[in-house]
Design a protein around this motif. Structure first.
Motif, mmCIF file in Angstrom:
data_model
loop_
_atom_site.group_PDB
_atom_site.id
_atom_site.type_symbol
_atom_site.label_atom_id
_atom_site.label_comp_id
_atom_site.label_asym_id
_atom_site.label_seq_id
_atom_site.Cartn_x
_atom_site.Cartn_y
_atom_site.Cartn_z
ATOM 1 N N HIS A 1 -8.358 4.673 3.292
ATOM 2 C CA HIS A 1 -9.060 3.476 2.792
ATOM 3 C C HIS A 1 -8.210 2.217 2.815
ATOM 4 N N GLN B 1 -5.174 -3.155 4.044
ATOM 5 C CA GLN B 1 -4.032 -4.048 4.184
ATOM 6 C C GLN B 1 -2.916 -3.517 3.316
ATOM 7 N N GLN C 1 3.892 -6.523 -1.120
ATOM 8 C CA GLN C 1 2.606 -7.054 -1.585
ATOM 9 C C GLN C 1 1.774 -5.909 -2.142
ATOM 10 N N ILE C 2 0.700 -6.278 -2.835
ATOM 11 C CA ILE C 2 -0.200 -5.237 -3.319
ATOM 12 C C ILE C 2 -1.073 -4.775 -2.155
ATOM 13 N N ILE D 1 -4.559 -3.414 -0.313
ATOM 14 C CA ILE D 1 -6.005 -3.611 -0.449
ATOM 15 C C ILE D 1 -6.682 -2.351 0.081
ATOM 16 N N GLN E 1 -7.634 -4.577 -4.989
ATOM 17 C CA GLN E 1 -6.174 -4.592 -4.917
ATOM 18 C C GLN E 1 -5.669 -3.419 -5.750
ATOM 19 N N GLN E 2 -4.788 -2.639 -5.183
ATOM 20 C CA GLN E 2 -4.319 -1.444 -5.893
ATOM 21 C C GLN E 2 -2.838 -1.194 -5.662
ATOM 22 N N ASN E 3 -2.162 -0.796 -6.723
ATOM 23 C CA ASN E 3 -0.835 -0.212 -6.580
ATOM 24 C C ASN E 3 -1.016 1.292 -6.510
ATOM 25 N N ARG F 1 -5.134 7.362 -14.198
ATOM 26 C CA ARG F 1 -6.002 6.422 -13.505
ATOM 27 C C ARG F 1 -7.256 7.156 -13.015
#
Lengths: 466, 204
Positions: free
Chosen positions: A13, A16, A21-22, A24, A159-161, A229
């Motif tokens: 998934h 980016q 950076q975070i 996507i 946006q995900q870590n 999470r």
């Protein structure tokens, strides 16, 4: 090195990902309800944006809805405004809505799976922490805030870590009276309410494989209560059987293609997890909470603990505060605590299998005259199915009230609430102070245990009746 | 979004672990359809003795005269657990809090705070203990949070470092429009969507 299920969905998934950076990630399904969405739609309007892919978002009304009536005019004014706002927003932005009066309306985490909206290998989000439920299908599913709801509506991404990975292996056969609810309460009791913070949990092992989809959903649902999470379980034949033929499931040759794709989504044998926990399900007995946090839990054979027995000063103080709020004395047996209300329902335990289990315990019995018991199906479909099977009649004959679908007394946003000082045996997921109504006291347990509490008018051991 | 660079303010010690978002903002206040005005309902069940919220509970720490204008919240482990409701950071920000210090925070709550210009700093438990002692023993104890330097400065001048994800830091420093940030990759999103038609046609 092999990959975990989580890693595979993540990789699949990524839109980016530049170091520093975070990331996507793409969102396959976005579920929306009336409480956490109005400000998100307002944000879109204020910035002149559209919903990027309207057919990937599905909406329903669940948190606020009355379970006594389908007449919107009889619904309390501020709740009605929120529901009307969702209707208006869905119409304006072209989103499918299962509204209050729709026959398939229900709790967002019940209708997603039962309509086949939830599928393996997906990323699924919703402005609701119990979105972890959908992880039972081998999806990565988690709750988001309203700003993120707006972000998903506008971009179909998030946006995900990347989280850490935790494997919880649960082996063995479930003992008498032990349900998936007991397994997850036991796990939370073992690892604590922040035990999985920063992790995505994968549940595996023979005990998990033996469970139905409903049971797996109960377990994944409460992953958030351990701080995770998300919680997930790799899809298998049980998953595919559940999904085949549902409204949004792939059809015809697409079904075969989808299954072939879904079968990739399991952890490789040599996948490395950041943390591994092994649980022998034989150690799990029927569970019940004594405090105001889901981690404050013990077995039905246990006693209310003495705060002095906690070596950690923060836990000790938490136990003192909890016992004061719950009006419980240390040392009293759990199976002696009287209850005023019993709630059977919620996104944790409001599915057909939960109601079948509760009805089986209720058949031919009467609940205590001093107890008010309500049974709230998780969706319109669950309600119809239960009525076809005659479960509603069993509940009503036993003295329970049979209601319409909604979140109801899990969080008391409608008029199903505890009054100050009332004590409830509840199949829901949170025993926080005031959760079921200001000053109300909650004991979490399985549907079977809740029925027994209703019958005896006090918390009691379900195994006596098996 | 409001940016956050550096803030000095009165710190209030709220000595309790596992404070959930139901406690931060109870359900009866989630029925609004805008983001404003949640501050007066913050910690409602602890802050007031009546359901209507007209009678303050003098025992609750936020109501004590010494902490009335606090903008820094000092608390314990797992703050913000439970429900994903962004109404919790809306209420904290509307009340006036800019900084929250605790040993740990719940995941969704952390994300929600970043999106509302609130700085969350996780310090070691013994450092949080130090701050509790100082704020309990010093009248009008002020704490400074310096985001560029990633430091918390205690009332007596002790310096504690905290870790923050570089992207969250950047968002806070610039008050970044996060949807705008993502949309700079619009072509990549479109590319992913086109690819879906072949990899997962049943979803395209």
């Amino acid at each position: 090195m092999g990959k975990t299920l989580y890693q595979k969905i993540w990789d699949d998934h990524l839109v980016q990902d530049t170091p520093g950076q975070i990331a996507i990630v793409y969102v396959d399904r976005h579920l929306v309800h009336e409480v956490t969405s109005p400000q998100a739609f307002e944000g879109l309007r204020a910035s002149g944006k559209k919903v990027r892919v309207p057919n990937k978002t599905f909406a329903t009304m669940d948190h606020n809805v009355s379970t006594r009536t389908k007449d919107l005019a009889k619904t309390e004014q501020t709740s009605r405004l929120q529901m009307e706002t969702l209707s208006k927003n869905c119409k304006e932005f072209g989103i499918t809505l299962y509204d209050f009066q729709h026959k398939d309306q229900g709790i967002v985490h019940v209708i997603g799976p039962e309509m086949g909206i939830t599928q393996p290998g997906m990323i699924i989000v919703c402005g609701d922490s119990h979105t972890s439920t959908h992880g039972a299908f081998g999806a990565l599913a988690f709750g988001i805030g309203t700003s993120e709801v707006e972000h998903v509506l506008a971009t179909q991404t998030l946006q995900q870590n990347k989280a850490k990975s935790m494997l919880i292996n649960i082996e063995g056969g479930l003992g008498k009276g032990v349900t998936p609810k007991d397994i997850i309460l036991y796990i939370i009791g073992q690892i604590g309410t922040a035990g999985a913070t920063g992790y995505v949990i994968e549940y595996a092992g023979s005990a998990i494989r033996s469970l139905s989809m409903e049971g797996r959903m109960t377990i994944c649902n409460m992953s958030i209560e351990a701080g995770a999470r998300a919680g997930m379980i790799a899809a298998d034949e049980t998953t595919f059987r559940y999904l085949q033929g549902r409204d949004f499931s792939p059809k015809g040759d697409q079904w075969q293609k989808a299954m072939a794709y879904w079968k990739n989504f399991k952890s490789d044998p040599d996948a490395k997890f950041d943390r591994v926990i092994n649980i022998k399900v034989e150690d799990v007995k029927p569970q019940v909470t004594w405090g105001t946090s889901p981690g404050q839990v013990t077995s039905i054979e246990g006693k209310v603990p003495d705060p002095a027995s906690f070596s950690n000063p923060v836990e000790r103080q938490a136990a003192i505060d909890a016992l004061k709020y719950m009006d419980l004395k240390p040392g009293i047996p759990m199976s002696s605590i009287p209850v005023d209300k019993v709630f059977i329902g919620s996104c944790t335990n409001g599915r057909i299998e939960d109601l079948r289990a509760a009805a089986k315990m209720s058949k031919g019995k009467k609940i205590s005259a001093k107890v008010q018991g309500i049974v709230v199906p998780g969706s319109g479909r669950v309600r119809r199915q239960a009525e076809q099977e005659g479960l509603d009649k069993i509940f009503v004959q036993a003295g329970f009230e049979w209601r319409y679908a909604g979140c109801s007394m899990c969080l008391g946003m409608n008029d199903d609430q505890l009054k100050k000082g009332e004590r409830c045996a509840s199949t829901s997921n949170r025993n926080f102070e005031g959760r079921q109504g200001p000053g109300g006291r909650t004991h979490l347990m399985s549907p079977e245990m809740a029925v027994v509490a209703a019958m005896e008018g006090r918390i009691s051991d379900v195994r006596k009746y098996l | 979004m409001e940016s956050f660079v550096k803030h000095t303010g009165l710190a209030v010690p709220l000595d309790r672990a596992n404070i959930d978002t139901d406690a931060i903002i109870p359900k009866q206040f989630l029925k609004k359809i805008d983001r404003k005005g949640f501050g007066k309902h913050l910690f409602h069940e602890w802050r007031y003795t009546d359901y209507e919220g007209t009678k303050e509970n003098p025992e609750f720490v936020l109501n004590k005269p010494a902490y009335r204008s606090a903008t820094v919240l000092l608390t314990r482990d797992n703050f913000g657990c439970g429900s994903s409701r962004e109404h919790a950071p809306w209420a904290l920000a509307d009340y006036g809090f800019r900084v929250i210090i605790a040993p740990s925070f719940a995941d969704i709550f952390y994300n929600n705070c970043v999106k509302n210009g609130i700085l969350l700093t996780a310090l070691k438990s013994n450092e949080v203990d130090d701050l509790f002692n100082e704020t309990l023993n010093t009248k009008y104890a002020k704490v400074t949070a310096d985001l560029p330097a990633q430091k918390i400065i205690s009332p007596s001048g002790k310096i504690f470092s905290f870790v923050i994800n570089p992207f969250a830091k950047d968002c806070l420093l610039k008050g970044l429009d996060q949807i705008g940030w993502t949309l700079q990759f619009n072509d990549k999103i479109s590319g992913y969507e086109q690819k879906l038609a072949t990899t997962r046609p049943w979803l395209a």
